[in-house]
Design an enzyme around this catalytic site. Structure first.
Site, PDB file in Angstrom:
ATOM      1  N   SER A  20       0.837  -1.211   0.000  1.00  0.00           N
ATOM      2  CA  SER A  20       0.000   0.000   0.000  1.00  0.00           C
ATOM      3  C   SER A  20       0.869   1.257   0.000  1.00  0.00           C
ATOM      4  CB  SER A  20      -0.872   0.033   1.265  1.00  0.00           C
ATOM      5  OG  SER A  20      -1.797  -1.020   1.255  1.00  0.00           O
ATOM      6  N   ARG A 119     -14.090  -6.468 -10.233  1.00  0.00           N
ATOM      7  CA  ARG A 119     -14.115  -5.749  -8.944  1.00  0.00           C
ATOM      8  C   ARG A 119     -14.882  -4.432  -9.080  1.00  0.00           C
ATOM      9  NH1 ARG A 119      -8.364  -6.249  -6.145  1.00  0.00           N
ATOM     10  NH2 ARG A 119      -9.586  -5.429  -4.394  1.00  0.00           N
ATOM     11  N   SER A 164     -13.177   1.753   3.454  1.00  0.00           N
ATOM     12  CA  SER A 164     -12.246   1.381   2.394  1.00  0.00           C
ATOM     13  C   SER A 164     -11.224   2.485   2.179  1.00  0.00           C
ATOM     14  CB  SER A 164     -13.015   1.137   1.088  1.00  0.00           C
ATOM     15  OG  SER A 164     -12.130   1.224  -0.006  1.00  0.00           O
ATOM     16  N   GLN A 166      -9.214   2.584  -0.225  1.00  0.00           N
ATOM     17  CA  GLN A 166      -9.141   2.910  -1.652  1.00  0.00           C
ATOM     18  C   GLN A 166     -10.186   3.963  -2.010  1.00  0.00           C
ATOM     19  OE1 GLN A 166      -9.282  -0.906  -3.641  1.00  0.00           O
ATOM     20  NE2 GLN A 166      -7.264  -1.489  -2.858  1.00  0.00           N
ATOM     21  N   ASP A 313      -6.948  -8.069   4.889  1.00  0.00           N
ATOM     22  CA  ASP A 313      -6.170  -8.896   3.963  1.00  0.00           C
ATOM     23  C   ASP A 313      -5.552 -10.113   4.655  1.00  0.00           C
ATOM     24  OD1 ASP A 313      -6.839  -7.031   2.075  1.00  0.00           O
ATOM     25  OD2 ASP A 313      -4.961  -5.929   2.231  1.00  0.00           O
ATOM     26  N   LYS A 340     -12.671  -8.925  -3.237  1.00  0.00           N
ATOM     27  CA  LYS A 340     -11.209  -8.814  -3.343  1.00  0.00           C
ATOM     28  C   LYS A 340     -10.761  -9.538  -4.627  1.00  0.00           C
ATOM     29  CE  LYS A 340     -10.831  -6.483   0.474  1.00  0.00           C
ATOM     30  NZ  LYS A 340     -10.463  -5.064   0.459  1.00  0.00           N
ATOM     31  N   ARG A 344     -13.044 -14.021  -1.295  1.00  0.00           N
ATOM     32  CA  ARG A 344     -12.158 -14.698  -0.332  1.00  0.00           C
ATOM     33  C   ARG A 344     -12.911 -15.479   0.741  1.00  0.00           C
ATOM     34  NH1 ARG A 344      -7.331 -10.090   0.019  1.00  0.00           N
ATOM     35  NH2 ARG A 344      -6.296 -10.766  -1.906  1.00  0.00           N
TER      36      ARG A 344
END
Ligand code: SPQ
Length: 427
Positions: A20, A119, A164, A166, A313, A340, A344
């Site tokens: 990141s 995504r 998030s 992002q 993660d 993801k 997952r």
């Protein structure tokens, strides 16, 4: 790839740079004025996708091992790329670049691999459209390929439904391009704050009040020296292995322990792991520590609520570790796992069931019953997801029989030296 089973792990590992932070250092360096020097950069496939995108927009980036120099001339120094920007497998590259492109004066087309094409991007493209960007793509701008026509932006006050980094980062980066207006993002729980910390290192003013972060438009970033800490998400595989594989003791050097990322340390403590954290006295913009772990008697735990964004993660490897803990482990509030690199929840549950785990999927997570003897002797697959690939490689240290891993190359996304590190510490 055939993975040997049942060997303890002993020794020291220098964990490679944080993914990141490496992405952000290249991005911010490319839109800053002057030189940015990055050390311990992660040469994983995802971060190399970020470099390739910014080179296509004219940024001058030199790579020398894990040192990267970026010479930027402000966001207006970027130019229209002549072809598609290819973000590969990287959600971070795709979403953060969208925020930056929204404030440019040119047109860009973005695409990535098969996983990126699935995504959701609306979580970013919708607020960016509210700010004035023209973005289109499949399903009304939800999926790549995407086209962005940058322009004049206005500040917004955005309440995100998901925690998030992002989403938060894309909006804040677009916010830098407004004409002196404020842009605010509020989240339901705090997500990783690398963007906020690094913007400050590049000289920007960022205001943080509880779950709200604000930036003022029109600020100029100044080139900076960035030392990238080891990635705690990569360290997590060896932390879980060290705690659950018999006859193990590992020392992981210079790992980033940012409090918005260190949920794995809380989980290890709650499960009863013998973990020693030695903080480095550092004025660095990101905290760093050495982490020492050894084989421990683990017990089940509950992982939920605001802990989830701090370890999102790490859930695949936590699920594996939970198979070696006495009792029940419950992971909930983790719906984000479904969007993801793979879903997952499904990939973790299906792959771990194949090797004999007692695990079931729920709507927002999973339940694991331990302690289970893992059998192995079967073919497992990363499904193209680096974190699933590494989790299964660590699983092979716990199985009675070897595992055959399909798609091990996915691991290059975040930890290209993973197998040589694993090999070196296996007894
Ligand atoms: O970059 P990408 O593909 O989204 O990578 C992942 C990962 O496992 O490495 C997620 F799949 O990490 C994300 C993380 O889940 C990296 C990230 C960041 O650098 O800002 C933030 C998290 O995603 P989100 O959606 O919660 O913001």
């Amino acid at each position: 790839m055939i993975l040997q089973s049942g060997r303890g792990l002993q020794g020291e590992i220098s964990i490679p740079g944080d993914k990141s932070i490496s992405h952000r250092a290249v991005m911010f360096g490319s839109i800053a004025e002057g030189k940015t020097e990055i050390s311990n950069f992660l040469n994983g496939a995802d971060c190399l996708s970020t470099i390739s995108c910014f080179r296509k927009m004219g940024a001058d980036i030199e790579i020398n091992g894990t040192n990267v120099s970026v010479s930027g001339s402000g966001i207006n120094g970027l130019k229209e790329p002549e072809s598609f920007l290819d973000t590969g497998n990287s959600g971070t590259t795709t979403r953060l670049i969208l925020g930056l492109l929204a404030g440019t004066s040119f047109h860009t087309c973005l695409t990535g691999d098969e996983s990126i094409a699935k995504r959701p991007m609306k979580r970013v493209t919708e607020p960016l459209k509210q700010m004035g960007a023209a973005i289109d793509g499949r399903a009304g701008g939800n999926f790549t390929p995407l086209s962005v026509r940058g322009g004049t932006l206005k500040g917004i006050d955005f309440e995100s439904k998901v925690a998030s980094a992002q989403v938060k980062s894309a909006i804040l980066l677009a916010g830098l391009s407004t004409d002196g207006e404020w842009t605010k993002v509020t989240e339901p729980h705090k997500s990783r704050d690398h963007t906020e910390r690094m913007l400050k290192s590049f000289g920007a003013e960022v205001i943080e009040e509880g779950l709200t972060v604000s930036v003022k438009g029109g600020q100029t970033l100044k080139g900076a020296n960035i030392e990238v800490p080891g990635d705690i998400s990569s360290a997590a595989f060896f932390l879980a292995a060290g705690a659950s594989v018999p006859d193990s003791r590992l020392l992981l050097k210079r790992v980033g322990t940012n409090p918005t990322r260190d949920g794995i340390l809380d989980v290890l403590k709650n499960m009863g792991a013998s973990l020693k954290v030695t903080e480095h006295k550092t004025d660095s913009y990101e905290p760093i520590a050495d982490l020492e772990i050894e084989t421990s008697r683990l017990k089940g735990t509950v992982i939920e609520g605001n802990l989830i964004p701090k370890l999102i993660d790490e859930i695949p490897i936590i699920a594996l570790m939970a198979t070696q803990a006495e009792g029940k482990t419950v992971i909930k509030d983790a719906e984000e796992l479904k969007v993801k690199e793979t879903n997952r929840i499904d990939t973790v549950v299906n792959e771990l069931k194949k090797i004999g785990a007692d695990i079931e999927a729920t709507d927002d997570g999973m339940i694991i019953h331990g302690k289970t003897k893992l059998k192995g002797g079967v073919k497992v697959s990363s499904h193209g997801d680096h974190r699933i690939g590494m989790m299964l490689a660590i699983a092979s240290c716990l199985t009675e029989n070897p595992l055959e891993l399909e798609g091990s190359e996915a691991i290059n996304v975040s930890y290209p030296g993973f197998f040589s590190d694993l090999d070196r510490v296996q007894q």
